[in-house]
Design a protein around this motif. Structure first.
Motif, PDB file in Angstrom:
ATOM      1  N   ILE A   1      46.335  17.655  41.567  1.00 32.28           N
ATOM      2  CA  ILE A   1      47.412  18.733  40.859  1.00 32.28           C
ATOM      3  C   ILE A   1      48.198  18.133  41.637  1.00 32.28           C
ATOM      4  O   ILE A   1      48.570  18.006  42.809  1.00 32.28           O
ATOM      5  N   THR A   2      49.040  17.638  41.012  1.00 29.07           N
ATOM      6  CA  THR A   2      50.338  16.825  41.576  1.00 29.07           C
ATOM      7  C   THR A   2      51.453  16.438  39.750  1.00 29.07           C
ATOM      8  O   THR A   2      51.529  16.383  38.815  1.00 29.07           O
ATOM      9  N   ILE A   3      52.452  15.980  41.309  1.00 28.07           N
ATOM     10  CA  ILE A   3      53.368  15.646  39.870  1.00 28.07           C
ATOM     11  C   ILE A   3      53.117  14.247  39.789  1.00 28.07           C
ATOM     12  O   ILE A   3      53.784  14.332  38.501  1.00 28.07           O
ATOM     13  N   THR A   4      53.031  13.470  40.579  1.00 25.73           N
ATOM     14  CA  THR A   4      52.647  12.085  40.229  1.00 25.73           C
ATOM     15  C   THR A   4      51.106  11.759  39.833  1.00 25.73           C
ATOM     16  O   THR A   4      51.231  11.069  40.632  1.00 25.73           O
ATOM     17  N   PRO A   5      51.070  11.955  38.886  1.00 30.23           N
ATOM     18  CA  PRO A   5      49.886  10.662  38.336  1.00 30.23           C
ATOM     19  C   PRO A   5      49.169   9.956  38.804  1.00 30.23           C
ATOM     20  O   PRO A   5      48.254   9.226  39.364  1.00 30.23           O
ATOM     21  N   GLU A   6      50.100   9.002  38.406  1.00 29.11           N
ATOM     22  CA  GLU A   6      50.078   7.867  38.776  1.00 29.11           C
ATOM     23  C   GLU A   6      50.617   7.555  40.457  1.00 29.11           C
ATOM     24  O   GLU A   6      50.009   5.937  41.219  1.00 29.11           O
ATOM     25  N   SER A   7      49.824   8.203  41.100  1.00 28.47           N
ATOM     26  CA  SER A   7      49.988   8.213  41.924  1.00 28.47           C
ATOM     27  C   SER A   7      48.710   7.309  43.171  1.00 28.47           C
ATOM     28  O   SER A   7      47.913   7.779  42.237  1.00 28.47           O
TER      29      SER A   7
ATOM     30  N   ARG B   1      59.584  27.824  33.044  1.00 25.88           N
ATOM     31  CA  ARG B   1      60.472  26.471  32.883  1.00 25.88           C
ATOM     32  C   ARG B   1      59.617  25.668  32.787  1.00 25.88           C
ATOM     33  O   ARG B   1      58.538  24.920  32.594  1.00 25.88           O
ATOM     34  N   SER B   2      58.700  25.147  34.879  1.00 27.69           N
ATOM     35  CA  SER B   2      58.103  24.937  35.651  1.00 27.69           C
ATOM     36  C   SER B   2      56.375  25.142  34.311  1.00 27.69           C
ATOM     37  O   SER B   2      55.845  23.843  34.161  1.00 27.69           O
ATOM     38  N   VAL B   3      55.840  26.825  34.425  1.00 29.88           N
ATOM     39  CA  VAL B   3      54.659  26.580  34.202  1.00 29.88           C
ATOM     40  C   VAL B   3      54.103  26.227  32.847  1.00 29.88           C
ATOM     41  O   VAL B   3      53.474  26.099  32.056  1.00 29.88           O
ATOM     42  N   GLU B   4      55.659  26.366  31.927  1.00 30.74           N
ATOM     43  CA  GLU B   4      55.833  26.365  30.480  1.00 30.74           C
ATOM     44  C   GLU B   4      55.120  24.714  29.898  1.00 30.74           C
ATOM     45  O   GLU B   4      54.531  24.637  28.840  1.00 30.74           O
ATOM     46  N   GLN B   5      55.154  23.510  31.062  1.00 32.48           N
ATOM     47  CA  GLN B   5      54.918  22.375  30.775  1.00 32.48           C
ATOM     48  C   GLN B   5      53.932  21.605  31.271  1.00 32.48           C
ATOM     49  O   GLN B   5      53.481  20.887  30.813  1.00 32.48           O
ATOM     50  N   ILE B   6      52.860  22.391  31.746  1.00 28.05           N
ATOM     51  CA  ILE B   6      51.456  22.503  31.934  1.00 28.05           C
ATOM     52  C   ILE B   6      50.720  22.798  30.779  1.00 28.05           C
ATOM     53  O   ILE B   6      50.828  23.400  29.507  1.00 28.05           O
TER      54      ILE B   6
ATOM     55  N   LYS C   1      48.906  17.901  35.936  1.00 27.00           N
ATOM     56  CA  LYS C   1      50.663  17.138  36.360  1.00 27.00           C
ATOM     57  C   LYS C   1      51.383  18.170  36.688  1.00 27.00           C
ATOM     58  O   LYS C   1      51.431  19.467  35.574  1.00 27.00           O
ATOM     59  N   LEU C   2      51.577  18.965  37.539  1.00 30.42           N
ATOM     60  CA  LEU C   2      52.804  19.399  37.418  1.00 30.42           C
ATOM     61  C   LEU C   2      53.836  19.008  37.417  1.00 30.42           C
ATOM     62  O   LEU C   2      54.701  18.276  37.945  1.00 30.42           O
ATOM     63  N   PRO C   3      54.940  20.288  37.009  1.00 26.60           N
ATOM     64  CA  PRO C   3      56.498  20.234  37.010  1.00 26.60           C
ATOM     65  C   PRO C   3      57.064  19.656  38.874  1.00 26.60           C
ATOM     66  O   PRO C   3      56.197  20.705  39.482  1.00 26.60           O
ATOM     67  N   GLY C   4      57.998  19.146  39.093  1.00 25.62           N
ATOM     68  CA  GLY C   4      58.796  19.677  40.155  1.00 25.62           C
ATOM     69  C   GLY C   4      58.693  17.918  40.699  1.00 25.62           C
ATOM     70  O   GLY C   4      58.807  16.677  40.139  1.00 25.62           O
ATOM     71  N   LEU C   5      59.732  18.805  42.076  1.00 24.76           N
ATOM     72  CA  LEU C   5      60.077  17.181  43.072  1.00 24.76           C
ATOM     73  C   LEU C   5      58.875  16.762  44.025  1.00 24.76           C
ATOM     74  O   LEU C   5      59.274  17.832  44.573  1.00 24.76           O
TER      75      LEU C   5
ATOM     76  N   GLY D   1      65.820  14.350  40.205  1.00 23.15           N
ATOM     77  CA  GLY D   1      64.701  13.956  39.074  1.00 23.15           C
ATOM     78  C   GLY D   1      64.571  14.299  38.096  1.00 23.15           C
ATOM     79  O   GLY D   1      65.900  15.463  37.072  1.00 23.15           O
ATOM     80  N   ASP D   2      63.838  14.564  37.206  1.00 23.90           N
ATOM     81  CA  ASP D   2      63.504  14.782  35.831  1.00 23.90           C
ATOM     82  C   ASP D   2      63.192  16.376  35.706  1.00 23.90           C
ATOM     83  O   ASP D   2      64.449  17.091  34.580  1.00 23.90           O
ATOM     84  N   HIS D   3      63.155  17.535  36.922  1.00 20.47           N
ATOM     85  CA  HIS D   3      63.237  18.965  36.920  1.00 20.47           C
ATOM     86  C   HIS D   3      64.379  19.156  37.814  1.00 20.47           C
ATOM     87  O   HIS D   3      63.758  19.420  39.282  1.00 20.47           O
ATOM     88  N   SER D   4      65.362  19.135  37.758  1.00 20.76           N
ATOM     89  CA  SER D   4      66.217  19.980  38.410  1.00 20.76           C
ATOM     90  C   SER D   4      65.810  21.514  39.141  1.00 20.76           C
ATOM     91  O   SER D   4      65.190  22.567  38.498  1.00 20.76           O
TER      92      SER D   4
END
Length: 185
Positions: A111-117, A16-21, A128-132, A139-142
């Motif tokens: 390479i991050t979960i949080t591009p606004e960081s 599920r995670s890699v499908e979101q890249i 942007k990679l999914p994750g916590l 969060g959005d990605h359990s």
């Protein structure tokens, strides 16, 4: 739950995670690597270990790749790229690296979960990679996994996919790459 059930759920989470890249971000990232004279890889903790593995594979592809902090790492220049793997984008030891690379005219990719960081904001390109982040329990990605495991595993898979893309773009195969493998082991 049995160990094998946990393993199956981890694989499902990764799927599920890699499908979101975003494919466009991944393609831009591969192009940045090919266009750079030298590639510097940085990360802290487990993300740093995964970055080391990525730098090794980049070397196998024929890229001049270095791990920030190693004794043989040269200086970064304007035609180089610094790749930072960081879930939060706020790792205190990595922010000065991004700032220094930028001040020397090098490009920075996060390479991050949080591009606004902070690091995401300093970067010229962001994937942007999914994750916590490790300090978030939800969060959005359990995930059933502790801390930032989902991000770190997704980072490894993403880096491996980039290696395959670089092989495709440069016409390399594993047998040709093996000629660059360590032989003093």
């Amino acid at each position: 739950m049995k160990t094998t059930n946990y393993a199956v759920e981890i694989v499902n989470e990764l799927h599920r995670s890699v499908e979101q890249i975003a494919d466009s971000d991944a393609e831009t990232f591969a192009d940045i690597i090919i266009q750079s004279d030298k590639v510097f890889v940085a990360g802290a903790g487990r993300s740093g270990l995964i970055g080391r593995a990525f730098a090794m594979r980049l070397m196998h592809v024929g890229i001049n790749a270095y791990v920030v902090g190693d004794t043989i790492t040269p200086g970064i220049d304007k035609d180089d790229v610094l790749i930072i793997g960081t879930g939060s984008g706020e790792t205190r030891s990595l922010i000065p690296m991004a700032q220094k690379a930028k001040s020397l005219g090098a490009s920075v990719t996060a390479i991050t979960i949080t591009p606004e960081s902070t690091i995401g904001s300093l970067a010229d390109a962001v994937v942007k990679l999914p994750g916590l982040p490790k300090d978030q329990a939800s969060g959005d990605h359990s995930t059933i996994q502790p801390m930032a495991s989902l991000f770190e595993q997704t980072l490894l898979i993403f880096y491996e996919a980039i290696i395959l893309r670089l092989m495709d773009k440069t016409g390399l195969d594993s047998s040709r790459m093996y000629g660059r493998h360590a032989n003093l082991e």
